[in-house]
Design an enzyme around this catalytic site. Structure first.
Site, PDB file in Angstrom:
ATOM      1  N   GLY A  54       0.853  -1.182   0.000  1.00 14.78           N
ATOM      2  CA  GLY A  54       0.000   0.000   0.000  1.00 14.78           C
ATOM      3  C   GLY A  54       0.883   1.224   0.000  1.00 14.78           C
ATOM      4  O   GLY A  54       2.055   1.138   0.363  1.00 14.78           O
ATOM      5  N   GLU A 170       5.057 -11.301  -5.569  1.00 16.16           N
ATOM      6  CA  GLU A 170       4.022 -11.542  -6.578  1.00 16.16           C
ATOM      7  C   GLU A 170       4.397 -11.062  -7.972  1.00 16.16           C
ATOM      8  O   GLU A 170       3.735 -11.429  -8.936  1.00 16.16           O
ATOM      9  CB  GLU A 170       2.696 -10.894  -6.128  1.00 16.16           C
ATOM     10  CG  GLU A 170       2.656  -9.366  -6.168  1.00 16.16           C
ATOM     11  CD  GLU A 170       3.260  -8.698  -4.932  1.00 16.16           C
ATOM     12  OE1 GLU A 170       4.058  -9.334  -4.232  1.00 16.16           O
ATOM     13  OE2 GLU A 170       2.945  -7.519  -4.690  1.00 16.16           O
ATOM     14  N   SER A 222     -23.000  -9.607 -25.235  1.00 20.54           N
ATOM     15  CA  SER A 222     -22.339  -8.605 -26.077  1.00 20.54           C
ATOM     16  C   SER A 222     -21.457  -9.270 -27.120  1.00 20.54           C
ATOM     17  O   SER A 222     -21.020  -8.633 -28.065  1.00 20.54           O
ATOM     18  CB  SER A 222     -21.482  -7.695 -25.206  1.00 20.54           C
ATOM     19  OG  SER A 222     -20.364  -8.419 -24.713  1.00 20.54           O
ATOM     20  N   GLY A 223     -21.165 -10.570 -26.912  1.00 25.98           N
ATOM     21  CA  GLY A 223     -20.217 -11.227 -27.803  1.00 25.98           C
ATOM     22  C   GLY A 223     -18.799 -11.148 -27.247  1.00 25.98           C
ATOM     23  O   GLY A 223     -17.877 -11.733 -27.772  1.00 25.98           O
ATOM     24  N   GLY A 224     -18.623 -10.398 -26.144  1.00 30.36           N
ATOM     25  CA  GLY A 224     -17.330 -10.357 -25.464  1.00 30.36           C
ATOM     26  C   GLY A 224     -17.141 -11.653 -24.684  1.00 30.36           C
ATOM     27  O   GLY A 224     -18.084 -12.440 -24.541  1.00 30.36           O
ATOM     28  N   VAL A 225     -15.933 -11.868 -24.168  1.00 26.86           N
ATOM     29  CA  VAL A 225     -15.616 -13.139 -23.522  1.00 26.86           C
ATOM     30  C   VAL A 225     -16.536 -13.410 -22.316  1.00 26.86           C
ATOM     31  O   VAL A 225     -17.081 -14.507 -22.178  1.00 26.86           O
ATOM     32  CB  VAL A 225     -14.138 -13.143 -23.038  1.00 26.86           C
ATOM     33  CG1 VAL A 225     -13.780 -14.482 -22.429  1.00 26.86           C
ATOM     34  CG2 VAL A 225     -13.199 -12.801 -24.165  1.00 26.86           C
TER      35      VAL A 225
END
Ligand code: XMP
Length: 510
Positions: A54, A170, A222-225
């Site tokens: 942070g 990470e 929407s046809g998006g993934v």
């Protein structure tokens, strides 16, 4: 399912930490520091806790803190960067600001023996990004790593299984970072690796089969993934009780509307209503040049069309949405500073009168959604589709949007994509497309003078779309695309390549 809690203290890598944990097949959940209590933690039976980084200093009165009782719950904790300083502070240690300035970038760190550093060499490269550091370690802890500039790069209290690292395990710049996370979640927390997409898909299908039995469910596709995967998953659970509404606003890529219809209706037999609303959108956009106005108009009109369609269908019980985990985190469950200002046109009305909303992908990251999509048999072309903004090519046409300009940019874009794929350059770039600039210039065609628009080609390479580099495409691809566009698309006389990174530019032009 065993799970790790990631407590968000405002760090930019919060989601990345959760993804890295999940890549070890352990479920990780993000909660903002002020949205969870010790009581909740015990109730939820987390096997381990990670404190994120942070931007604050622990002594700053506005800095995020946590109930110190968390250290006595008997649950292992790993503090990262600010999380490490906070853990030290809560344990009675002292934090100071480094007199020699910040330690930033790839840094050699020297490691002592520790279960956290199993299979990590005695020295290796870690990513540092801090000004404050732990000056006096808390009682009951020991020092387990240091760097030239930072005397306390990591601490441990093995007895209580509490650990803190000043660097960022990470990020991939930390050579053995994933190994350290693995050591923490598998060895120290003792998590079973039982998080996988096969099970997730099967369990969700069973769950919705039972929960939604006899219910009529409506989904905006929407046809998006995301909405595509949600549609196919729900279709397997409830079949014809699912109705998908696909609003074609006429601002899709070339032939995309037909492709969506063919895939979902034809291949999956999904109950799909395609609303051809091109004219309505175009009418509303007439004369509008301001980018924000364009987005707003499209968003509002989308909702209107959707509402009308929903009304025609009669009573629908449940609304399904393709919300994914980053949407959930960014809309307030997490605490990171970045909140997306734009979102898909699918920001749907909540007052249509549904008895419930289901979000089958609510806990998944994008890569997990793609994995499920593949498992459910969605075509690769759809699953691995590059991002496409909700307002579509409206944000790729400068100036007024006209039917002519839509057609021109669709054609130029299709050619550019074809040439990229033909030259196998599609793997070099995470997003590539054409923009139509409202700039006309003179050209020659045979013996004739022409006067037409400018197509801008844009290709970017990026991990997260927050920052992006322009892709160094081979000249041959640019040349092939330019030559074909000027020859095949009547109305475009000039092609340019955009060599601006983000920042200072954004990926989209508008
Ligand atoms: P920018 O232009 O902000 O784009 O650098 C970053 C990424 O977000 C996509 N984008 C959008 N996606 N609705 C969306 O769903 C939008 O309004 C929108 N605007 C930009 C863009 O394509 C890029 O991948």
């Amino acid at each position: 399912m065993e799970k790790i809690l990631v407590i968000d203290f405002g760090g930019q890598y919060c989601q990345l930490i959760a993804r890295r944990i999940r890549s070890e097949h352990v479920f990780a959940e993000i909660r903002a520091f002020n949205k969870i209590s010790c009581e909740d933690i015990v109730k939820e039976q987390y096997k381990g806790i990670v404190f994120t980084g942070g931007p604050n200093s622990v002594y700053d009165p506005k800095s995020p803190h946590f109930d110190p009782q968390i250290m006595d719950l008997g649950i292992p904790i790993l503090g990262i960067c600010y999380g490490h300083q906070l853990l030290s502070y809560m344990g009675g240690g002292k934090i100071a600001s480094a007199e020699s300035g910040s330690e930033y970038g790839k840094t050699t760190v020297f490691f002592d023996q520790s279960p956290l550093f199993k299979d990590v060499p005695v020295e290796s490269i870690c990513w540092m990004s801090h000004t404050d550091y732990v000056k006096d370690i808390p009682q009951g802890f020991k020092l387990i790593a240091h760097s030239a500039k930072c005397p306390c790069a990591a601490i441990a209290c093995d007895e209580k299984k509490l650990y803190g690292v000043q660097f960022h395990p990470e990020v991939t710049h930390t050579d053995f970072g994933q190994q350290m996370l693995r050591n923490f979640i598998i060895d120290i927390c003792g998590c079973r690796q039982d998080w996988n997409m096969d099970d997730y898909a099967k369990t969700s299908i069973e769950k919705y089969k039972a929960e939604l039995a006899g219910k009529k469910v409506l989904l905006a596709l929407s046809g998006g993934v995301d909405s595509s995967v949600a549609a196919v998953l729900l279709n397997q659970a409830i079949g014809s009780n699912l109705t998908c509404v696909f609003v074609d606003h006429g601002l899709l890529r070339k032939d995309e509307g037909d492709y969506v219809e063919k895939t979902f209706k034809g291949q999956f037999g999904i109950n799909l209503i395609r609303v051809n609303a091109q004219d309505r959108f175009l009418e509303k956009l007439r004369g509008v040049t301001d980018p924000e106005r364009k987005r707003k108009i499209i968003g509002e009109e989308f909702i209107r069309v959707f509402e009308e369609e929903a009304e025609k269908l009669g009573k629908m019980d449940v609304l399904a949405q393709g919300t994914i985990y980053p949407d959930v985190v960014e809309s307030g469950n997490g605490n990171s500073a970045v909140i997306k200002s734009h979102h898909n046109v699918g920001g749907l009305p909540e007052d249509i009168g549904f008895e419930a909303i289901v979000e089958p992908l609510r806990y998944l990251f994008k890569d997990e959604v793609r994995e499920i999509g593949e498992k459910l048999g969605l075509p690769r072309q759809l699953v691995w589709r590059q991002p496409f903004p909700g307002p579509g090519i409206a944000v790729r046409i400068t100036g007024e949007i006209t039917e002519e300009k839509i057609k021109l940019v669709q054609e130029a874009d299709a050619i550019f994509r074809e040439e990229m794929e033909k030259a196998h350059c599609d793997i070099m770039s995470n997003q590539y497309f054409a923009v139509l600039a409202d700039v006309k210039s003179v050209g020659v065609m045979g013996d004739f003078r022409t006067f037409g628009y400018t197509a801008v080609l844009r290709a970017v390479t990026t991990d997260d779309f927050m920052t992006a580099e322009w892709t160094r495409l081979p000249f041959e691809v640019l040349e092939a695309a330019s030559s074909r566009i000027t020859n095949e698309v009547k109305g475009i006389t000039r092609v340019v390549y955009d060599i601006t990174s983000k920042p200072p530019a954004t990926v989209e032009w508008l």
